[in-house]
Design a protein around this motif. Structure first.
Motif, PDB file in Angstrom:
ATOM      1  N   UNK A  82     109.159   9.657 -29.706  1.00  0.00           N
ATOM      2  CA  UNK A  82     107.905   9.958 -30.342  1.00  0.00           C
ATOM      3  C   UNK A  82     106.986   8.378 -30.466  1.00  0.00           C
ATOM      4  N   UNK A  83     107.802   7.367 -30.502  1.00  0.00           N
ATOM      5  CA  UNK A  83     107.075   6.057 -30.594  1.00  0.00           C
ATOM      6  C   UNK A  83     106.080   5.834 -29.204  1.00  0.00           C
ATOM      7  N   UNK A  87     102.239   5.333 -29.181  1.00  0.00           N
ATOM      8  CA  UNK A  87     101.722   3.804 -28.315  1.00  0.00           C
ATOM      9  C   UNK A  87     100.568   4.544 -27.407  1.00  0.00           C
ATOM     10  N   UNK A  88     100.653   5.565 -26.813  1.00  0.00           N
ATOM     11  CA  UNK A  88      99.915   6.042 -25.602  1.00  0.00           C
ATOM     12  C   UNK A  88      98.536   6.564 -26.440  1.00  0.00           C
ATOM     13  N   UNK A  89      98.505   7.322 -27.397  1.00  0.00           N
ATOM     14  CA  UNK A  89      97.561   7.531 -28.238  1.00  0.00           C
ATOM     15  C   UNK A  89      96.570   6.401 -28.624  1.00  0.00           C
ATOM     16  N   UNK A  90      97.301   5.447 -29.375  1.00  0.00           N
ATOM     17  CA  UNK A  90      96.711   4.077 -29.885  1.00  0.00           C
ATOM     18  C   UNK A  90      96.143   3.381 -28.600  1.00  0.00           C
ATOM     19  N   UNK A  91      96.504   3.474 -27.694  1.00  0.00           N
ATOM     20  CA  UNK A  91      95.761   2.746 -26.352  1.00  0.00           C
ATOM     21  C   UNK A  91      94.795   3.437 -25.608  1.00  0.00           C
ATOM     22  N   UNK A  92      94.737   4.706 -25.952  1.00  0.00           N
ATOM     23  CA  UNK A  92      93.942   5.707 -25.122  1.00  0.00           C
ATOM     24  C   UNK A  92      92.410   5.233 -25.745  1.00  0.00           C
ATOM     25  N   UNK A  94      89.740   7.324 -25.995  1.00  0.00           N
ATOM     26  CA  UNK A  94      89.094   8.146 -26.680  1.00  0.00           C
ATOM     27  C   UNK A  94      90.091   8.718 -27.704  1.00  0.00           C
ATOM     28  N   UNK A  95      91.428   8.779 -27.584  1.00  0.00           N
ATOM     29  CA  UNK A  95      92.211   9.423 -28.456  1.00  0.00           C
ATOM     30  C   UNK A  95      92.540   8.765 -29.749  1.00  0.00           C
ATOM     31  N   UNK A  96      92.228   7.237 -29.571  1.00  0.00           N
ATOM     32  CA  UNK A  96      92.788   6.523 -30.687  1.00  0.00           C
ATOM     33  C   UNK A  96      92.299   6.645 -32.170  1.00  0.00           C
ATOM     34  N   UNK A  97      91.375   7.707 -32.282  1.00  0.00           N
ATOM     35  CA  UNK A  97      90.984   8.124 -33.711  1.00  0.00           C
ATOM     36  C   UNK A  97      91.742   9.101 -34.270  1.00  0.00           C
ATOM     37  N   UNK A  98      93.009   9.529 -33.498  1.00  0.00           N
ATOM     38  CA  UNK A  98      93.912  10.800 -33.802  1.00  0.00           C
ATOM     39  C   UNK A  98      95.057   9.846 -34.634  1.00  0.00           C
ATOM     40  N   UNK A  99      95.188  10.268 -35.898  1.00  0.00           N
ATOM     41  CA  UNK A  99      96.352   9.691 -36.596  1.00  0.00           C
ATOM     42  C   UNK A  99      97.883  10.169 -35.967  1.00  0.00           C
ATOM     43  N   UNK A 100      98.645   9.135 -35.832  1.00  0.00           N
ATOM     44  CA  UNK A 100     100.045   9.430 -35.215  1.00  0.00           C
ATOM     45  C   UNK A 100     101.095   9.280 -36.250  1.00  0.00           C
ATOM     46  N   UNK A 101     101.044   8.208 -37.107  1.00  0.00           N
ATOM     47  CA  UNK A 101     102.161   7.811 -37.739  1.00  0.00           C
ATOM     48  C   UNK A 101     102.706   8.853 -38.516  1.00  0.00           C
ATOM     49  N   UNK A 106     104.013  17.541 -32.001  1.00  0.00           N
ATOM     50  CA  UNK A 106     103.157  18.809 -31.685  1.00  0.00           C
ATOM     51  C   UNK A 106     101.948  19.106 -32.472  1.00  0.00           C
ATOM     52  N   UNK A 107     101.833  18.307 -33.849  1.00  0.00           N
ATOM     53  CA  UNK A 107     100.737  18.129 -34.718  1.00  0.00           C
ATOM     54  C   UNK A 107      99.744  17.163 -34.097  1.00  0.00           C
ATOM     55  N   UNK A 108     100.120  16.045 -33.462  1.00  0.00           N
ATOM     56  CA  UNK A 108      99.281  15.209 -32.689  1.00  0.00           C
ATOM     57  C   UNK A 108      98.568  16.029 -31.500  1.00  0.00           C
ATOM     58  N   UNK A 109      99.481  16.629 -30.634  1.00  0.00           N
ATOM     59  CA  UNK A 109      98.896  17.214 -29.546  1.00  0.00           C
ATOM     60  C   UNK A 109      98.052  18.158 -29.805  1.00  0.00           C
ATOM     61  N   UNK A 110      98.110  18.884 -31.131  1.00  0.00           N
ATOM     62  CA  UNK A 110      97.300  20.178 -31.343  1.00  0.00           C
ATOM     63  C   UNK A 110      96.005  19.591 -31.920  1.00  0.00           C
ATOM     64  N   UNK A 111      95.956  18.227 -32.482  1.00  0.00           N
ATOM     65  CA  UNK A 111      94.787  17.708 -32.921  1.00  0.00           C
ATOM     66  C   UNK A 111      93.952  17.042 -31.769  1.00  0.00           C
ATOM     67  N   UNK A 112      94.660  16.612 -31.056  1.00  0.00           N
ATOM     68  CA  UNK A 112      93.985  16.125 -29.297  1.00  0.00           C
ATOM     69  C   UNK A 112      93.334  17.138 -28.827  1.00  0.00           C
TER      70      UNK A 112
END
Length: 277
Positions: A82-83, A87-92, A94-101, A106-112
């Motif tokens: 998961x880490x 990292x991939x979302x944080x570095x993207x 466009x996607x870096x505004x989605x909370x991951x911590x 599945x919740x992160x992917x659904x938000x994206x």
């Protein structure tokens, strides 16, 4: 029939050739493309497995918008990788505004999917407890069997390195089912070695409509080497693997001779810390 390794570009052992040979095998595709005109059918649901490979999202969203499916089940809790998704979302870009911590994959992917790829919330169901691909299969199938009308076909999208093992896990979970759900795999891209690491190839993936390299290579060379070696070790049906002769987590998987040759050669030259993950 399982794919043979792509034709080698030069003679003799070569790191890039061996990695691409293994990657080509792992990235299972049961259909040539997800172009609706070429597929010629719809699926009851798309099962999208959480991972750090963000190209999976592009593929799932395109399949939805092109009418191949009208529902998505996104599966994945918090696991050992998961880490890498965080990292991939944080570095993207466009996607870096989605909370991951602290959130399930599945919740992160659904938000994206909902916030960036225009997939409506009412088309997405999540399964957030699974921590490995065996549980992805078990808990996804448990969820799907509760749906009405009954689900008879699934389009499965997963990290290319885990596509073949995940498909095998779905089949294994249904080995005694009277009416097994038909699983059709489509890896979002076929891994190729590039100067920046390992990622997708626009020439081989253009029919899919995804852009696997939007945020750079999906893996560093060392990371992909470790993943490739680990996957073949798990798929190989011996006392060390996950098949019936080993842990019995999946059914027997036949690995072509050229893939096993590439694996053995790669393992013999890889750094020790990359061999047994």
């Amino acid at each position: 029939m399982d794919p043979a390794c792509p034709e080698k570009q030069n003679d003799g052992p070569h790191l890039g050739d061996d990695l691409e040979c293994i990657g080509h095998f792992l990235a299972r595709r049961d259909v040539e493309s997800l172009d609706p005109d070429r597929v010629g059918r719809r699926f009851d649901v798309l099962v999208l497995c959480g991972s750090a490979v963000l190209a999976c999202l592009d593929g799932a969203a395109r399949a939805f918008h092109d009418g191949l499916v009208d529902r998505l089940l996104v599966t994945g809790g918090i696991g050992h990788s998961t880490s890498y998704l965080e990292a991939a979302v944080r570095q993207h870009p466009a996607y870096s505004n989605v909370r991951t911590a602290g959130r399930p994959e599945a919740a992160v992917f659904a938000d994206l999917l909902q916030r960036h790829l225009d997939v409506p919330a009412d088309a997405v169901v999540t399964e957030t407890e699974s921590t490995n691909c065996g549980e992805n299969a078990e808990l996804s199938l448990m969820e799907l069997r509760s749906w009405s009308p009954p689900v008879s076909s699934v389009l499965l999208i997963q990290d290319p390195t885990m596509q073949r093992r995940t498909h095998a896990a779905f089949d294994h979970q249904q080995r005694e089912a009277a009416d097994p759900i038909k699983i059709v795999s489509y890896a979002p891209f076929i891994p190729v070695v590039t100067p920046g690491g390992v990622g997708g190839n626009a020439m081989t993936d253009s029919a899919f409509g995804a852009e696997p390299d939007k945020s750079g290579a999906a893996w560093t060379l060392d990371r992909f080497t470790s993943l490739a070696l680990g996957e073949i070790r798990r798929l190989n049906d011996d006392e060390h693997g996950y098949g019936p002769r080993g842990a019995n987590f999946i059914g027997h998987v036949t690995i072509p001779d050229d893939v096993l040759t590439a694996y053995r050669r790669l393992r013999s030259t890889a750094q020790p810390e990359l061999r047994d993950r």
